[in-house]
Design a protein around this motif. Structure first.
Motif: not given
Length: 130
Positions: A65-66, A3-6, A38-39, A71-72
């Motif tokens: 667009n990727i 889980k990321m913070e934001n 990354v889906g 980055a996430h």
């Protein structure tokens, strides 16, 4: 999952590319596997968007667009590996707190081989589509 913070992006495309290349020294994965992670599994060759991104140079441009999903992914790997936030990241978070919308403004602190600053700037997530 991790889980990321934001959902903000704290790295410019060059930094995301470098992180992915670094991750490939620890973990073996193909562009298609990264796209799936990354889906991004649509199309005949889902790894093609990752390949274009990794082979591109400079800032955010067309066909990027990727960028935000990658980055996430890089951020989730930082969390998974329990690596600390960089000083740059901490400064971006601090600066974002003073800005409406709380989005970080990304400025490259990377240097070219000649030592001059590239000066790449972009609002976090710019050029990325959902």
């Amino acid at each position: 999952g991790v889980k990321m913070e934001n959902q903000h992006v704290y790295q410019i495309p060059e930094e995301v590319r470098m992180e992915i290349f670094e991750l490939r020294t620890k973990f073996k994965f193909s562009n298609a596997e990264l796209a799936a992670a990354v889906g991004r599994t649509g199309g005949a060759n889902p790894g093609q968007a990752v390949n274009r991104f990794l082979n591109a140079t400079g800032g955010i441009g067309e066909n990027m667009n990727i960028y935000t999903p990658l980055a996430h992914f890089v951020e989730k790997m930082r969390i998974y590996e329990k690596r600390p936030k960089s000083q740059k990241r901490k400064q971006l978070e601090k600066d974002a707190e003073r800005r409406p919308g709380k989005k970080p403004l990304l400025v490259s602190d990377l240097k070219t081989t000649s030592g001059s600053s590239r000066g790449a700037m972009a609002p976090a997530g710019a050029g990325a589509s959902a």
